[in-house]
Design an enzyme around this catalytic site. Structure first.
Site, mmCIF file in Angstrom:
data_model
loop_
_atom_site.group_PDB
_atom_site.id
_atom_site.type_symbol
_atom_site.label_atom_id
_atom_site.label_comp_id
_atom_site.label_asym_id
_atom_site.label_seq_id
_atom_site.Cartn_x
_atom_site.Cartn_y
_atom_site.Cartn_z
ATOM 1 N N HIS A 38 0.827 -1.212 0.000
ATOM 2 C CA HIS A 38 0.000 0.000 0.000
ATOM 3 C C HIS A 38 0.862 1.263 0.000
ATOM 4 O O HIS A 38 0.570 2.236 -0.676
ATOM 5 C CB HIS A 38 -0.923 0.023 1.224
ATOM 6 C CG HIS A 38 -2.249 -0.614 0.983
ATOM 7 N ND1 HIS A 38 -2.438 -1.968 1.055
ATOM 8 C CD2 HIS A 38 -3.452 -0.086 0.652
ATOM 9 C CE1 HIS A 38 -3.705 -2.239 0.793
ATOM 10 N NE2 HIS A 38 -4.340 -1.124 0.545
ATOM 11 N N LYS A 103 -9.954 -7.804 8.079
ATOM 12 C CA LYS A 103 -10.609 -8.133 9.343
ATOM 13 C C LYS A 103 -10.278 -7.040 10.356
ATOM 14 O O LYS A 103 -9.199 -6.447 10.292
ATOM 15 C CB LYS A 103 -10.168 -9.505 9.863
ATOM 16 C CG LYS A 103 -8.714 -9.556 10.312
ATOM 17 C CD LYS A 103 -8.389 -10.870 10.969
ATOM 18 C CE LYS A 103 -6.935 -10.962 11.394
ATOM 19 N NZ LYS A 103 -6.664 -10.348 12.710
#
Lengths: 185, 283
Positions: A38, A103
Site C-alpha cells: 500500500h 478483518k
C-alpha cells in the site's frame, strides 16, 4: 440482512445496494496488498505515476498467503488485520477502488471515504485461511515480488464469502453487533 | 548422564511444527464447537461454523489453518542429567523450526524491525524461534510449543499497578484490553494473564498461560475463581466471533500468578486468536 453474489470490478450501483451485515459471495479478480505494498501504491498515486493494475472498481484483499503446495495456485489465504492500511485506504478509494477485504475495525477516515466514494469494507473470517484459500482459483504476482508474502497478486476468486462491515451509508457492523449483544451491569 | 542426539531433537521439533500448522488441537476444536452451540448471535455462529469447517479442511488436506503461521514459541524444560550430543539444544530447536516451516509450506514471518526485510534468506526460514529455557531435575527434555500469530499479539499489553489496585484493578484492566482490541485478535480468543513477579516475569507468565489446554482448571482455587469471573466479564462485552457481535468473545481465561515485590503489582495480558495451535512433547 441480505445475501448477494457480485462480480468484480464493482460499480457504485453494486456497492450502494449493500448494507452492513449483508453477506456477499465475490467472484472475479481481486488484488492483494498489505501495508508494505500500500505504501508503494499510494506513493505512485501521489506522484501521478501508473499503477501495476487498474484501480477503477477494484477490490483489494489484505492478505499475505502461505506459499502454495505443488499444483496449487496459492496457499492458505485469510485476511490480515486492516487498521494497518487505514492511512492508505482513503487515497485508494478516492482514486477508484470500490472495496477492501480484511478483518478488524477501521478508523473514521476510512469509514468516511466509504461514504464519499461509494466504497465497501468487507470482512472475511480471520483464521479461515484454508477455507478461503480454496476459493482462489488462480494467482499471479504482478508487482513487488521482493516483498514475498506481501507482494501484489492478481487473484481470481469463486464464491469468496465476505460480510459487509462498513457500507456507503456510514454504518458499521462491528458497532451495531456489539451494541446488540453487550450486557451492561 | 543421558545423551540425546541433536538430530532426534531436530526431527521431534520439525514434526510438532508440521502437525500444529494444519491440525487444530482437540481442546481448541472442542471449545469452539461448544461456543458455536451456545452462541446467541446468528452472524457469530456462522463465523464459528466457518472456523470449524476451516479446521476440517486444513486437517484433511494438510493445508495451513491460517496464513499467519506465527512465530515459533517454545518453553523448554531441560533436565539437569541430559546432554545433547552433536550440537547445542538451541540450534537443534531452530533447525527443527526451519525444517518444519519449510516442509509444511508454512509462512516465513520473521523480519527486521525497521527495514521489514524478511529474514528467510539471511537468518533462516521463520527464524529465530522464541525460546524460553528452564533447568529442572531429571534426564528428559520437555518441550511446549505454540505457533503465535501477529494479530492477537498486537493487542497484548502489560502494566505495573500499585498494589492497592488489587484484584478489581486487574479484572478491569483485562476487560479494558479486550474491549479495546475488539475483533482485531480474531475472537473467540483465549486470554493469558500473568500476574506478579517482575515486569518481564508477568509478560512471560501471560504467554505461558496460553499454552495450557482450554477447558483445564487452574490448580490454584483462587485463580480458578478469578478466571471464571474475568471470562464472564469479557463475554458481556458483546464483541463476538471476529468482532461481529455476540456472546462468545473468549473461550477461556488462563492466569499464572507469581510472588512479587512489596511495591508493585505487575500484570500482563497476552491474547491468543481462535486458532490456538499448541502442543507438548517430552523427549
Amino acid at each position: 440482512m441480505a445475501q448477494y453474489t457480485l462480480t468484480t470490478p464493482l460499480t457504485s450501483k453494486d456497492t450502494k445496494k449493500l448494507k452492513a451485515g449483508d453477506t456477499v459471495l465475490l467472484n472475479g479478480t481481486l488484488f492483494t496488498a498489505r501495508d508494505a505494498a500500500h505504501k508503494r501504491l499510494v506513493a505512485l498515486i501521489e506522484k501521478g505515476e501508473e499503477l501495476p493494475f487498474d484501480l477503477e472498481g477494484s477490490v483489494i484483499y489484505f492478505v499475505g498467503p502461505t506459499p502454495p503446495k505443488p499444483g496449487d495456485p496459492i496457499g492458505s489465504a485469510g485476511p490480515t488485520t486492516s487498521y494497518r492500511m487505514d492511512s492508505f485506504s482513503p487515497t485508494m478509494l478516492k482514486n477508484g477502488s470500490k472495496g477492501m477485504i480484511g478483518k478488524g475495525k477501521r478508523d473514521q477516515a476510512v469509514k468516511d471515504a466509504c461514504v464519499d466514494y461509494d466504497g465497501i469494507y468487507f470482512g472475511a473470517t480471520g483464521g479461515a485461511g484454508a477455507l478461503l484459500g480454496k476459493q482462489i482459483t488462480s494467482a499471479e504476482v504482478i508487482a513487488y515480488p521482493e516483498l514475498g508474502p506481501e507482494a501484489v497478486r492478481k487473484i481470481t476468486v469463486k464464491d469468496f464469502p465476505v460480510t459487509v462491515i462498513n457500507d456507503t451509508y456510514g454504518n458499521d457492523l462491528y458497532q451495531m453487533g456489539r451494541k446488540q449483544y453487550e450486557v451492561k451491569d | 548422564m543421558r545423551e540425546i542426539e541433536f538430530n532426534d531433537i531436530v526431527k521431534a521439533v520439525r514434526d510438532i511444527i508440521v502437525h500444529c500448522g494444519t491440525d487444530l488441537p482437540q481442546d481448541t476444536y472442542d471449545a469452539l464447537k461448544e461456543a458455536m452451540e451456545n452462541e446467541k448471535s446468528p452472524v457469530s455462529k456462522e463465523v464459528i461454523r466457518q472456523i470449524l469447517e476451516n479446521a476440517d479442511i486444513a486437517k484433511d488436506e494438510k493445508r495451513p489453518l491460517c496464513q499467519d503461521t506465527g512465530l515459533a514459541v517454545f518453553f523448554v524444560k531441560v533436565g539437569e542429567d541430559v546432554k545433547v550430543k552433536g550440537g547445542l539444544l538451541k540450534d537443534a530447536i531452530n533447525k527443527g523450526t526451519e525444517q518444519g516451516y519449510t516442509d509444511a509450506y508454512l509462512r516465513a514471518s520473521t523480519c527486521e524491525p525497521f527495514s521489514r526485510a524478511n529474514l528467510k534468506d539471511t537468518v533462516g526460514y521463520n527464524l529465530p524461534a522464541i525460546i524460553h529455557f528452564d533447568i529442572v531435575a531429571g534426564d528428559k527434555i520437555d518441550i511446549e510449543y505454540a505457533a503465535k500469530g501477529g494479530g492477537s499479539e498486537n493487542v497484548s499489553r502489560a502494566r505495573v499497578f500499585p498494589p492497592a489496585a488489587g484484584k478489581a484493578g486487574i479484572i478491569n484492566y483485562v476487560k479494558e484490553v479486550i474491549s479495546d482490541a475488539g475483533g482485531n485478535p480474531c475472537p473467540p480468543i483465549t486470554v493469558g494473564v500473568g500476574i506478579g513477579g517482575t515486569f518481564e516475569k508477568a509478560c512471560i507468565s501471560s504467554k505461558h498461560a496460553l499454552f495450557r489446554d482450554i477447558g483445564s482448571v487452574n490448580e490454584d482455587e483462587e485463580m480458578a475463581e478469578m478466571e471464571k469471573e474475568i471470562l464472564e466479564e469479557i463475554n458481556k462485552l458483546g464483541i463476538g466471533a471476529m468482532g461481529m457481535g455476540g456472546t462468545k468473545t473468549a473461550l477461556a481465561v488462563h492466569i499464572e500468578s507469581n510472588p512479587c515485590h512489596i511495591a508493585s503489582l505487575p500484570v500482563s495480558v497476552n491474547v491468543q486468536c481462535h486458532s490456538s495451535r499448541h502442543t507438548h512433547i517430552t523427549i
